[in-house]
Design a protein around this motif. Structure first.
Motif: not given
Length: 174
Positions: A140-141, A129-132, A147-150, A154-164
């Motif tokens: 933006x963040x 979700x964060x990636x999409x 949108x993700x209710x967080x 958390x968005x930055x963490x999810x996106x960072x993990x997704x990209x990694x």
């Protein structure tokens, strides 16, 4: 409201189809999200509709995952790349083929697309979700967090993990 819904319809469908891996379920999810927006938020200002709509859409996708306990797929991108999208109004037949077919590009593109599909399908739903939302939709963040209710963190963490994870999986393929 109709104009707004028409403007987000394809992107919402793409996002839902990538997340659930089934065109029929994706269509149901998008339709349900659109009805919910109209029913509950039509009185809001137009500039609030986009984040509200994608929040509703993400909630519907999350609900679908809870009901189906399945890993998401990124199949619509593959279908769109293959030219199965009939609704976009673009007719490739009107273009003149001056260079001729280049099969090596088609094979590479298809292989790359399969690798991307596989990598994205392996992401946990929140990372997907964060990636999409951030990378595909351009939120933006703060909009993504809403949108993700967080939280934004958390968005930055999810996106960072997704990209990694995507980087690691796609580098291993090369």
């Amino acid at each position: 409201m109709e104009q707004f819904l028409a403007s987000v319809e394809k992107r919402a469908f793409s996002m839902a189809a990538m997340a659930v891996g089934n065109r029929d379920d994706a269509l149901d999810i998008v339709q349900d999200a659109m009805f919910a927006l109209v029913r509950r938020y039509r009185h809001k200002q137009r500039d609030q509709w986009r984040p509200l709509f994608f929040t509703i859409l993400n909630n519907r996708i999350t609900d679908w995952h809870r009901r189906h306990k399945t890993v998401s797929r990124w199949q619509l991108l593959r279908e769109k790349f293959a030219g199965d999208d009939e609704d976009d109004g673009f007719d490739p037949g009107v273009l003149e083929d001056t260079a001729g077919p280049q099969p090596e590009h088609l094979v590479f593109s298809q292989h790359a697309l399969e690798q991307i599909e596989s990598a994205v399908s392996g992401l946990p739903p929140r990372q997907q979700q964060a990636f999409m939302l951030r990378c595909v939709e351009g939120f933006d963040v703060a909009e993504t967090a809403s949108a993700m209710s967080c939280s934004a963190g958390s968005v930055k963490t999810h996106l960072s993990r997704a990209l990694a994870a995507l980087r690691t999986q796609l580098e291993e393929v090369r």
